[in-house]
Write an enzyme that holds these catalytic residues in place. Structure first.
Site, PDB file in Angstrom:
ATOM      1  N   ARG A  41      -8.357  -1.320  -4.259  1.00  0.00           N
ATOM      2  CA  ARG A  41      -9.208  -1.310  -3.356  1.00  0.00           C
ATOM      3  C   ARG A  41     -10.625  -1.845  -4.394  1.00  0.00           C
ATOM      4  O   ARG A  41     -10.338  -2.651  -5.988  1.00  0.00           O
ATOM      5  CB  ARG A  41      -9.246   0.188  -3.628  1.00  0.00           C
ATOM      6  CG  ARG A  41     -11.028   0.514  -2.911  1.00  0.00           C
ATOM      7  CD  ARG A  41     -11.101   0.903  -1.633  1.00  0.00           C
ATOM      8  NE  ARG A  41     -12.060   1.309  -1.381  1.00  0.00           N
ATOM      9  CZ  ARG A  41     -12.504   1.304   0.069  1.00  0.00           C
ATOM     10  NH1 ARG A  41     -12.323  -0.451   0.940  1.00  0.00           N
ATOM     11  NH2 ARG A  41     -13.824   2.397   0.125  1.00  0.00           N
TER      12      ARG A  41
ATOM     13  N   THR B 118     -11.026  -3.451   9.430  1.00  0.00           N
ATOM     14  CA  THR B 118      -9.932  -2.678   8.640  1.00  0.00           C
ATOM     15  C   THR B 118      -8.780  -3.186   9.763  1.00  0.00           C
ATOM     16  O   THR B 118      -8.955  -3.195  10.706  1.00  0.00           O
ATOM     17  CB  THR B 118     -10.223  -1.997   8.029  1.00  0.00           C
ATOM     18  OG1 THR B 118     -11.067  -1.499   7.394  1.00  0.00           O
ATOM     19  CG2 THR B 118      -8.817  -1.027   7.640  1.00  0.00           C
TER      20      THR B 118
ATOM     21  N   THR C  57      -8.779  -3.704   3.676  1.00  0.00           N
ATOM     22  CA  THR C  57      -9.990  -4.023   4.623  1.00  0.00           C
ATOM     23  C   THR C  57     -10.789  -4.947   3.634  1.00  0.00           C
ATOM     24  O   THR C  57     -10.969  -5.073   2.596  1.00  0.00           O
ATOM     25  CB  THR C  57     -10.336  -2.501   4.636  1.00  0.00           C
ATOM     26  OG1 THR C  57     -11.967  -3.095   5.429  1.00  0.00           O
ATOM     27  CG2 THR C  57     -11.029  -1.902   3.437  1.00  0.00           C
TER      28      THR C  57
ATOM     29  N   ASN D  74     -13.913  -4.412   5.133  1.00  0.00           N
ATOM     30  CA  ASN D  74     -15.058  -2.982   5.388  1.00  0.00           C
ATOM     31  C   ASN D  74     -14.961  -3.250   7.076  1.00  0.00           C
ATOM     32  O   ASN D  74     -14.255  -3.709   7.524  1.00  0.00           O
ATOM     33  CB  ASN D  74     -16.340  -3.440   4.612  1.00  0.00           C
ATOM     34  CG  ASN D  74     -16.637  -1.439   5.436  1.00  0.00           C
ATOM     35  OD1 ASN D  74     -16.327  -0.576   5.246  1.00  0.00           O
ATOM     36  ND2 ASN D  74     -17.963  -1.633   4.960  1.00  0.00           N
TER      37      ASN D  74
ATOM     38  N   GLU E  36     -18.259  -3.394   0.926  1.00  0.00           N
ATOM     39  CA  GLU E  36     -17.064  -2.610   0.786  1.00  0.00           C
ATOM     40  C   GLU E  36     -18.114  -1.844   0.072  1.00  0.00           C
ATOM     41  O   GLU E  36     -18.213  -0.849  -0.172  1.00  0.00           O
ATOM     42  CB  GLU E  36     -16.109  -2.714  -0.094  1.00  0.00           C
ATOM     43  CG  GLU E  36     -15.096  -2.026   0.421  1.00  0.00           C
ATOM     44  CD  GLU E  36     -14.323  -2.230   1.908  1.00  0.00           C
ATOM     45  OE1 GLU E  36     -14.304  -1.298   2.485  1.00  0.00           O
ATOM     46  OE2 GLU E  36     -13.501  -3.000   2.040  1.00  0.00           O
TER      47      GLU E  36
ATOM     48  N   ASP F 211     -19.709   1.233   1.574  1.00  0.00           N
ATOM     49  CA  ASP F 211     -18.875   2.428   1.492  1.00  0.00           C
ATOM     50  C   ASP F 211     -19.492   3.772  -0.017  1.00  0.00           C
ATOM     51  O   ASP F 211     -18.529   4.832   0.265  1.00  0.00           O
ATOM     52  CB  ASP F 211     -17.230   2.223   1.144  1.00  0.00           C
ATOM     53  CG  ASP F 211     -16.776   2.411   2.926  1.00  0.00           C
ATOM     54  OD1 ASP F 211     -16.800   2.429   3.627  1.00  0.00           O
ATOM     55  OD2 ASP F 211     -15.470   1.306   2.768  1.00  0.00           O
TER      56      ASP F 211
ATOM     57  N   SER G 203     -12.992   5.441   0.183  1.00  0.00           N
ATOM     58  CA  SER G 203     -12.299   4.938   1.148  1.00  0.00           C
ATOM     59  C   SER G 203     -11.866   5.726   2.358  1.00  0.00           C
ATOM     60  O   SER G 203     -11.655   7.105   1.843  1.00  0.00           O
ATOM     61  CB  SER G 203     -11.405   4.075   1.075  1.00  0.00           C
ATOM     62  OG  SER G 203     -10.529   3.760   2.117  1.00  0.00           O
TER      63      SER G 203
ATOM     64  N   GLY H 266     -10.518   1.532  11.060  1.00  0.00           N
ATOM     65  CA  GLY H 266     -12.054   2.284  11.790  1.00  0.00           C
ATOM     66  C   GLY H 266     -12.800   2.868  10.763  1.00  0.00           C
ATOM     67  O   GLY H 266     -12.408   4.207  11.368  1.00  0.00           O
ATOM     68  N   GLY H 267     -12.480   2.891  10.132  1.00  0.00           N
ATOM     69  CA  GLY H 267     -13.807   4.025   9.192  1.00  0.00           C
ATOM     70  C   GLY H 267     -13.037   5.216   8.890  1.00  0.00           C
ATOM     71  O   GLY H 267     -11.806   5.268   8.458  1.00  0.00           O
TER      72      GLY H 267
HETATM   73  N1  GLY Z   1     -13.739   0.387   4.558  1.00  0.00           N
HETATM   74  C1  GLY Z   1     -13.297   1.421   4.973  1.00  0.00           C
HETATM   75  C2  GLY Z   1     -12.501   2.106   3.878  1.00  0.00           C
HETATM   76  O1  GLY Z   1     -12.120   1.526   3.037  1.00  0.00           O
HETATM   77  O2  GLY Z   1     -12.643   3.701   4.422  1.00  0.00           O
END
Ligand code: GLY
Length: 560
Positions: A93, A367, A385, A387, A406, A409, A438, A459-460
């Site tokens: 990440r 993502t 991702t 984002n 990102e 987030d 995330s 999809g977040g």
């Molecule tokens: N950027 C979306 C996630 O990491 O949840």
């Protein structure tokens, strides 16, 4: 049929197979990928004798070329693995740069500035992808790193035929930038892309070659680091050479929960996804038998899941963040007794009052995800991702890759929703070097120590619903891989109040029943599942039909 409720939390790696002899080989390779370039390149690696991690590394770099909406060098991700029967989890990440501050996205009046965390150099966290792939290769790789990078280098240098969906996304994104008055260099790099024509990326090819030759240092040091640093200085960004040099991917203990005879191996913090999926599966198992003849995608099923999700997202907003910075009560959140007590709060016949649902202990969006199983029975679930679609919308000049956005987030201000409508508090506030929370949830389910299911989605915050529902569809309702990937899905996340986001394809009477219960229906598609299921007849692989994915299973010597 009453199903045995079994939900035992085990945070040890030894709970799954430890005897390599017990790990049956599947004799087939399977890939489920978000596009055909990554599918073909990954399968070539497997057929050449590479393992699931080798194939994953190739796929990750190919996607950085052919799926710029989400594939990346400038982003990050999570990889869940089961290698020789042993679960593992790689966190690559992004992190906040050294110069990031808690209130960096607030104006003088303390309000969140609308686009600062979403667009431009300042929206980017320090990328983790190259360090992640390097760490995965060091631990598990069998083919040479140079070989694994070659497909991406070739596709960037010689070009690839642009899928229509990608060309359409570029047009849509350019219009969006124009409408919002956001200026950058996206058009310079992607504006000349046309459907079905060959598209070359010479700067990206040079960057990939440096990574191919120098490994990790080819990105975090030398020429690439110089180009990132220069771009940041010129465009009000925060990432500097020290941020890059010091970035480290982290091996973490995956969450492993026992659920109805399966071992579910999934993402720990800084993902909220593994805790959320474990809570959903656990609460579902606790209450499913209270509904007579529970049918897949019936109104009763959707309402039960919405009630569960309300509680899951309330916990997410309060407790989840980077475990290197805050004390995430992960074990408590997935403790069977806690989950049973939360499940008992679920109202099976009416919508619980949103304001009364409190934390229980005291992403357009993008993502991308892929799943791989090799013939030795190893599995990789990888979600990666930048984002939102095309990340921060800006390309590092000279290096040719898009940067992530990102930083959105993080919780820019307590209680103020981010792009995905998710709220957060202190646990997820911005601090230098911290990982933003995330929802990415690459997940592998084992049965008797063998890989049964590999799944994940973009999809977040909707990732959590997509992954949980793909597990339930595959293993509780026994749909095959194709059906499970394509069954309509729904999402509920506490806020907006009593709102269900739903795919097309649900039965109209069932939707009417949900409306009558008081749900607001938001008909917008989300996610792009790529899953592999092991059945008595062999492997099944499926990519959601609405996307541009490709999945295949290859037996001893033939593709199908
Ligand atoms: N950027 C979306 C996630 O990491 O949840």
């Amino acid at each position: 049929m009453r199903l045995f409720f079994s939900f035992l939390v085990t945070l040890t790696l030894t709970s799954c197979a430890s005897d390599p002899a017990s790990i049956a080989k599947v004799e087939e390779h399977a890939v489920a990928m978000p596009d055909r370039f990554s599918a073909d390149a990954a399968m070539d690696v497997l057929l050449e004798g590479g393992n699931a991690v080798d194939a994953a590394i190739t796929a990750q770099f190919v996607l950085a070329v052919t799926l710029p909406e989400a594939g990346n060098l400038g982003g990050g991700g999570f990889m869940t693995l089961v290698m020789e029967g042993k679960p593992a989890f790689l966190d690559y990440r992004e992190i906040a740069p050294e110069k990031a501050t808690r209130d960096m996205y607030l104006d003088d009046k303390g309000n969140v500035k609308p686009y600062d965390s979403l667009f431009g150099a300042r929206a980017a966290g320090v990328p983790g992808t190259v360090a992640g792939m390097w760490a995965a290769h060091k631990r598990y790789g069998t083919l040479p790193w140079q070989r694994l990078l070659q497909p991406a280098v070739t596709l960037a240098e010689k070009g690839f035929e642009v899928p229509k969906a990608l060309a359409d996304n570029v047009v849509w994104y350019l219009e969006k930038l124009e409408k919002r008055g956001l200026k950058g260099n996206f058009s310079k790099y992607f504006g000349h892309m046309h459907a079905n024509e060959v598209f070359r990326q010479p700067e990206l090819a040079e960057t990939l070659k440096r990574i191919q030759q120098e490994g990790r240092a080819g990105f975090y040091e030398g020429e690439t680091a110089k180009l990132i640093d220069a771009y940041m200085l010129k465009n009000d960004g925060l990432i500097n050479k020290a941020d890059l040099k010091n970035y480290e991917a982290a091996w973490r203990q995956p969450i492993t929960v026992e659920w109805q005879g399966y071992d579910v191996v999934t993402s720990p913090a800084p993902s909220s996804g593994g805790v959320a999926v474990a809570q959903i599966l656990g609460m579902f198992a606790a209450r499913a038998d209270d509904i007579e003849q529970l049918e897949h995608n019936s109104a009763a099923y959707v309402h039960l899941m919405a009630e569960i999700s309300k509680r899951v997202f309330s916990d997410r907003a309060t407790y989840m963040g980077d475990p290197d910075f805050i004390d995430v009560p992960q074990a408590a959140l997935i403790d069977p007794k806690y989950i049973e007590s939360r499940a008992a709060e679920v109202n099976l016949t009416a919508i619980s009052d949103t304001d009364a649902v409190k934390p229980g202990l005291a992403e357009s969006e993008d993502t991308t995800h892929f799943s791989i199983v090799d013939k030795w029975g190893n599995a990789v679930a990888n979600t990666t991702t930048i984002n939102l679609t095309f990340g921060s919308g800006v390309v590092v000049e000279g290096a040719g890759f898009l940067l992530n956005d990102e930083m959105d987030d993080f919780s820019a201000k307590p209680g103020v929703p981010n792009f995905f409508g998710a709220v957060g508090g202190e646990a997820n506030e911005i601090q230098p070097h911290k990982r933003m929370l995330s929802s990415m949830t690459p997940t592998i389910v084992l049965k008797n120590d063998r890989v049964k299911l590999v799944t994940g989605s973009p999809g977040g915050t909707t990732i959590i619903s997509s992954v949980a529902q793909s597990i339930l569809a595959s293993l509780y309702f026994n749909l095959d891989a194709e059906q499970a990937a394509n069954a309509p899905r729904f999402h509920h996340q506490l806020l907006p109040k009593d709102t269900l986001r739903v795919h097309e394809g649900f039965d109209a009477t069932m939707l009417q029943a949900l409306s009558e219960m008081g749900y607001t229906l938001d008909k917008r598609r989300f996610g792009d599942i790529h899953l592999i299921k092991h059945t008595p007849a062999g492997l099944e692989a499926a990519s959601e039909k609405s996307g541009r994915g490709k999945s295949m299973v290859v037996g001893k010597d033939k593709r199908n």
